[in-house]
Design an enzyme around this catalytic site. Structure first.
Site, PDB file in Angstrom:
ATOM      1  N   GLU A 196       0.875  -1.177   0.000  1.00 13.99           N
ATOM      2  CA  GLU A 196       0.000   0.000   0.000  1.00 13.99           C
ATOM      3  C   GLU A 196       0.912   1.227   0.000  1.00 13.99           C
ATOM      4  O   GLU A 196       1.825   1.311   0.822  1.00 13.99           O
ATOM      5  CB  GLU A 196      -0.882  -0.006   1.249  1.00 13.99           C
ATOM      6  CG  GLU A 196      -1.883   1.134   1.307  1.00 13.99           C
ATOM      7  CD  GLU A 196      -2.716   1.090   2.586  1.00 13.99           C
ATOM      8  OE1 GLU A 196      -3.882   1.509   2.532  1.00 13.99           O
ATOM      9  OE2 GLU A 196      -2.186   0.649   3.635  1.00 13.99           O
ATOM     10  N   GLU A 219      -8.033  11.506   2.160  1.00 17.57           N
ATOM     11  CA  GLU A 219      -8.315  10.485   3.161  1.00 17.57           C
ATOM     12  C   GLU A 219      -8.390  11.123   4.537  1.00 17.57           C
ATOM     13  O   GLU A 219      -7.626  12.044   4.851  1.00 17.57           O
ATOM     14  CB  GLU A 219      -7.223   9.415   3.165  1.00 17.57           C
ATOM     15  CG  GLU A 219      -7.379   8.372   4.256  1.00 17.57           C
ATOM     16  CD  GLU A 219      -6.332   7.270   4.214  1.00 17.57           C
ATOM     17  OE1 GLU A 219      -6.217   6.521   5.207  1.00 17.57           O
ATOM     18  OE2 GLU A 219      -5.620   7.164   3.199  1.00 17.57           O
TER      19      GLU A 219
END
Length: 223
Positions: free
Chosen positions: A112, A204
């Site tokens: 990620e 985010e």
């Protein structure tokens, strides 16, 4: 970062948030032709354990507003290709833990990754290890970090995996991000990537361990 709640086609499915539906696209070299609106084909709208989160696609961009103790990711980008020259503009205002970033996953190895252009509070839930720093002419200076998530949700289910980070030392909103230049710098520290699952320009927000949630708004356009 856990399950898909909205897809570019409007399809809503359970499962991991970054799952790729449909055929894979071959990864392209850095010189990939940028189509109108840079050919975006993937819209990300995921949230978990929160409320008061709005994420919507607007032509060649997206907008988000949030005030929540849960986590969310709202973004627009590409499936199956990580090497991109991404130009974007817009606004981003946030409080609490969260980022404005290029965000993506690879498989084999499962990674990620984030390329942070701006952020509110840097409050990672896993410890970061600093690896170095580098400068890209015209794009900025970045610090490199790694972290590890143990038995956490991923695009392949519950797994243990590494996270790679480039964090811009001087925050900005808008400009150009050449992902391959970051990948090349990471490789100097043995930070290897696998096959690209997807990459998005995203905002985010999340809740740090034992801390507050996040709030803010963003309106961003690619191209």
């Amino acid at each position: 970062m856990v399950k898909l709640s909205s897809f570019a086609t409007g399809l809503c499915l359970p499962g991991v948030f970054a799952a790729v539906i449909g055929p894979q696209l071959d990864d392209k070299p850095e010189s990939i032709a940028i189509q109108p609106r840079q050919g975006t084909n993937y819209f990300q709208n995921w949230s978990e354990g929160g409320s008061n989160i709005r994420c919507s696609q607007r032509g060649g961009g997206f907008s988000a507003t949030w005030s929540s103790k849960g986590g969310f990711v709202c973004g627009l980008g590409w499936r199956g290709s990580g090497n991109r020259v991404i130009k974007y503009s817009g606004t981003y205002e946030a409080k609490g833990p969260g980022y404005l970033a290029i965000y993506g996953w690879t498989k084999n190895p499962l990674i990620e990754y984030y390329i942070l252009d701006s952020y509110a509070d840097l409050a990672p839930n896993e410890p970061w290890t600093k690896k170095g720093n580098f400068t890209i002419e015209g794009e900025g200076t970045f610090d490199i970090f790694t972290s590890q998530r143990v038995n956490k949700p991923s695009i392949e289910g519950t797994r243990t995996f590494m996270q790679y980070w480039s964090v811009r030392t001087e925050k900005r909103v808008g400009g150009t991000i050449t992902t391959k230049k970051h990948f090349d710098e990471w490789a100097k520290y043995q930070m290897r990537l696998g096959g690209h699952d997807y990459v998005v320009l995203a905002v985010e927000g999340y809740t740090a361990t034992g801390g507050p949630g996040s709030s803010g708004s963003a309106t961003l356009t690619i191209g």
